[in-house]
Scaffold this motif. Sequence first.
Motif, PDB file in Angstrom:
ATOM      1  N   MET A  75       0.814  -1.217   0.000  1.00  0.00           N
ATOM      2  CA  MET A  75       0.000   0.000   0.000  1.00  0.00           C
ATOM      3  C   MET A  75       0.848   1.269   0.000  1.00  0.00           C
ATOM      4  O   MET A  75       0.347   2.335  -0.306  1.00  0.00           O
ATOM      5  CB  MET A  75      -0.928   0.011   1.214  1.00  0.00           C
ATOM      6  N   TYR A  76       2.124   1.159   0.345  1.00  0.00           N
ATOM      7  CA  TYR A  76       2.982   2.342   0.430  1.00  0.00           C
ATOM      8  C   TYR A  76       4.423   2.000   0.087  1.00  0.00           C
ATOM      9  O   TYR A  76       4.816   0.843   0.069  1.00  0.00           O
ATOM     10  CB  TYR A  76       2.921   2.947   1.838  1.00  0.00           C
ATOM     11  N   GLN A  77       5.171   3.058  -0.212  1.00  0.00           N
ATOM     12  CA  GLN A  77       6.595   2.928  -0.483  1.00  0.00           C
ATOM     13  C   GLN A  77       7.327   3.882   0.453  1.00  0.00           C
ATOM     14  O   GLN A  77       6.946   5.054   0.566  1.00  0.00           O
ATOM     15  CB  GLN A  77       6.883   3.300  -1.935  1.00  0.00           C
ATOM     16  N   VAL A  78       8.358   3.402   1.128  1.00  0.00           N
ATOM     17  CA  VAL A  78       9.125   4.249   2.036  1.00  0.00           C
ATOM     18  C   VAL A  78      10.031   5.154   1.211  1.00  0.00           C
ATOM     19  O   VAL A  78      10.808   4.687   0.378  1.00  0.00           O
ATOM     20  CB  VAL A  78       9.960   3.404   3.025  1.00  0.00           C
ATOM     21  N   ILE A  79       9.901   6.466   1.427  1.00  0.00           N
ATOM     22  CA  ILE A  79      10.756   7.447   0.759  1.00  0.00           C
ATOM     23  C   ILE A  79      12.002   7.678   1.596  1.00  0.00           C
ATOM     24  O   ILE A  79      13.111   7.676   1.088  1.00  0.00           O
ATOM     25  CB  ILE A  79       9.996   8.772   0.532  1.00  0.00           C
ATOM     26  N   SER A  80      11.803   7.891   2.895  1.00  0.00           N
ATOM     27  CA  SER A  80      12.946   8.065   3.798  1.00  0.00           C
ATOM     28  C   SER A  80      12.534   7.697   5.213  1.00  0.00           C
ATOM     29  O   SER A  80      11.361   7.731   5.570  1.00  0.00           O
ATOM     30  CB  SER A  80      13.460   9.509   3.760  1.00  0.00           C
ATOM     31  N   GLU A  81      13.540   7.325   5.980  1.00  0.00           N
ATOM     32  CA  GLU A  81      13.339   7.002   7.385  1.00  0.00           C
ATOM     33  C   GLU A  81      14.586   7.490   8.101  1.00  0.00           C
ATOM     34  O   GLU A  81      15.693   7.052   7.799  1.00  0.00           O
ATOM     35  CB  GLU A  81      13.175   5.494   7.552  1.00  0.00           C
ATOM     36  N   LYS A  82      14.409   8.453   9.000  1.00  0.00           N
ATOM     37  CA  LYS A  82      15.588   9.001   9.674  1.00  0.00           C
ATOM     38  C   LYS A  82      15.326   9.239  11.141  1.00  0.00           C
ATOM     39  O   LYS A  82      14.191   9.428  11.570  1.00  0.00           O
ATOM     40  CB  LYS A  82      16.046  10.290   8.992  1.00  0.00           C
ATOM     41  N   ARG A  83      16.396   9.197  11.889  1.00  0.00           N
ATOM     42  CA  ARG A  83      16.345   9.473  13.325  1.00  0.00           C
ATOM     43  C   ARG A  83      16.581  10.957  13.540  1.00  0.00           C
ATOM     44  O   ARG A  83      17.347  11.584  12.816  1.00  0.00           O
ATOM     45  CB  ARG A  83      17.417   8.683  14.058  1.00  0.00           C
ATOM     46  N   VAL A  84      15.915  11.518  14.539  1.00  0.00           N
ATOM     47  CA  VAL A  84      16.082  12.936  14.870  1.00  0.00           C
ATOM     48  C   VAL A  84      16.381  13.075  16.351  1.00  0.00           C
ATOM     49  O   VAL A  84      15.974  12.244  17.166  1.00  0.00           O
ATOM     50  CB  VAL A  84      14.832  13.766  14.508  1.00  0.00           C
ATOM     51  N   GLU A  85      17.092  14.131  16.689  1.00  0.00           N
ATOM     52  CA  GLU A  85      17.433  14.378  18.092  1.00  0.00           C
ATOM     53  C   GLU A  85      16.281  15.058  18.808  1.00  0.00           C
ATOM     54  O   GLU A  85      15.909  14.696  19.898  1.00  0.00           O
ATOM     55  CB  GLU A  85      18.693  15.248  18.167  1.00  0.00           C
ATOM     56  N   ASN A  86      15.680  16.085  18.167  1.00  0.00           N
ATOM     57  CA  ASN A  86      14.580  16.835  18.771  1.00  0.00           C
ATOM     58  C   ASN A  86      13.273  16.226  18.332  1.00  0.00           C
ATOM     59  O   ASN A  86      12.891  16.291  17.180  1.00  0.00           O
ATOM     60  CB  ASN A  86      14.682  18.310  18.347  1.00  0.00           C
ATOM     61  N   SER A  87      12.526  15.635  19.269  1.00  0.00           N
ATOM     62  CA  SER A  87      11.297  14.919  18.915  1.00  0.00           C
ATOM     63  C   SER A  87      10.121  15.832  18.599  1.00  0.00           C
ATOM     64  O   SER A  87       9.054  15.359  18.284  1.00  0.00           O
ATOM     65  CB  SER A  87      10.914  13.965  20.055  1.00  0.00           C
TER      66      SER A  87
END
Length: 91
Positions: A75-87
Amino acid sequence: MRLDKFLKVSRIIKRRPVAKEVADKGRIQINGILAKSSSNVKIGDQVKIQFGNKILEIEVLELHDSTKKEDAEKMYQVISEKRVENSNNLD
């Protein structure tokens, strides 16, 4: 299709009440615009979701009222997945 239902059916978020809560807290954007749980999702939309310290960006490929577990990822395609410091930041 409603955003909260799409997130549940696609198994990005396992339960609809959790998807509703995440959306209503301002942690989801559709095509760069802040979305509520009742926002409509269409094929081709880009959805950005903040989970704690992770931001997931996907493109909607298919819409189904229900799916089997093995079909949910179609149903979907992942474009990006990233970790962030400030939630608190979706940018």
